[in-house]
Scaffold this active site. Sequence first.
Site, PDB file in Angstrom:
ATOM      1  N   ILE B  91       0.838  -1.203   0.000  1.00 50.94           N
ATOM      2  CA  ILE B  91       0.000   0.000   0.000  1.00 50.94           C
ATOM      3  C   ILE B  91       0.867   1.246   0.000  1.00 50.94           C
ATOM      4  CG2 ILE B  91      -1.815   1.260   1.235  1.00 50.94           C
ATOM      5  CD1 ILE B  91      -2.380  -1.404   2.726  1.00 50.94           C
ATOM      6  N   CYS B  92       0.527   2.215  -0.870  1.00 44.10           N
ATOM      7  CA  CYS B  92       1.233   3.485  -0.841  1.00 44.10           C
ATOM      8  C   CYS B  92       0.359   4.491  -0.103  1.00 44.10           C
ATOM      9  CB  CYS B  92       1.501   3.965  -2.265  1.00 44.10           C
ATOM     10  SG  CYS B  92       2.450   5.486  -2.294  1.00 44.10           S
ATOM     11  N   LEU B  93       0.658   4.701   1.162  1.00 49.36           N
ATOM     12  CA  LEU B  93      -0.127   5.627   1.982  1.00 49.36           C
ATOM     13  C   LEU B  93       0.856   6.354   2.901  1.00 49.36           C
ATOM     14  CD1 LEU B  93      -2.966   6.589   2.867  1.00 49.36           C
ATOM     15  CD2 LEU B  93      -3.017   4.694   4.470  1.00 49.36           C
TER      16      LEU B  93
END
Lengths: 147, 199
Positions: B91-93
């Site tokens: 996840i890119c967060l």
Amino acid sequence: MADYFQEMGWRELEDGEQPNHLLHMARFLIDFGHYDDYLTGEWPRLPPAASKEAVKNLQEIVIQTENKECPICLKKFQVNEKAKEMPCHHLFHEKCIITWLNQTNSCPFCRYELPTDDEEYEAFKKQKLRAEQRKEDIETLHNSMFS
Amino acid sequence: MANIAAKRIKREFKEVMNSEEVAGGYIKLALVNDSWTELQGTIVGPPDTPYEGGTFQLEIKVPETYPFNPPKIRFVTKIWHPNVSSVTGAICLDILKDQWAAALTLRTVLLSIQALLSAAEAGDPQDAVVAKQYRESQQLFLLTARHWTNVYAGGPSAIWEFDQKVQRLLDMGIDEHEARVALSHYDWELERATEQLFS
């Protein structure tokens, strides 16, 4: 005019001093929107630790009311227990907040930033502030001309 | 595991279990082992998104240095989203990286991931192919995401045309997931997907 030069961090050349062309080139590029992502965008990693001075100067207070908890370890404070208070008034156990501030400079709860000892980061913050100021100035100018 | 990490996870676990979101069935949290180092999160797809009706499993690994460092979280359920790798589930967060703050909890992180499903950040993609489709053919992106939700997350709306195309590749002896990935990558053009699979 003195104010303008001061604001830009400029000064007159000393006798016999040559202008620093690289510095001028860099300022030119920044002012015309190049290197925007790097200099006025986001700091690319976790901001550095809070300055030793700022950590030392955190207020110590005594907890008066029940049901407050330290946002880091989530443990409830006891009445009469000591706690450290950030300038944003958030309270933490000394051990918890110091571990955090030795890693990065902001309040874990609201991201209020303490000063750091990192020159590069402080320069970045100043640059970002200047960029925001410039954007506002341009907008004001634009509005005064076209509205 | 460091004392503070384990103690905090235990307190958080209680907080999550008593939260409105768990009561409402929007998020879930379960232990994987007794050491509190690994948990399993569940979020449901938000309404009015192609993920609606789906249930998504997340793997949560708690580092020794928690809560001073963020938990490591990835999707176990396959999902078609610009900020999630369609291969690894990474996840890119920002809050799971440099915007982590020690006052964030597993509950707020799960809710943030759920919010990410409602509002993708196409400017900061994890999966370049998905992000390109998201920007350039929104309609196709929505259908593909809904199809993946249907197949992998138990979502309600099957896309008949896509199922047919996957079946065509299955008939050629291609693995189902591989077929779906190839078709999704090539905007459901059967010919180009086939070409890529056999090249």
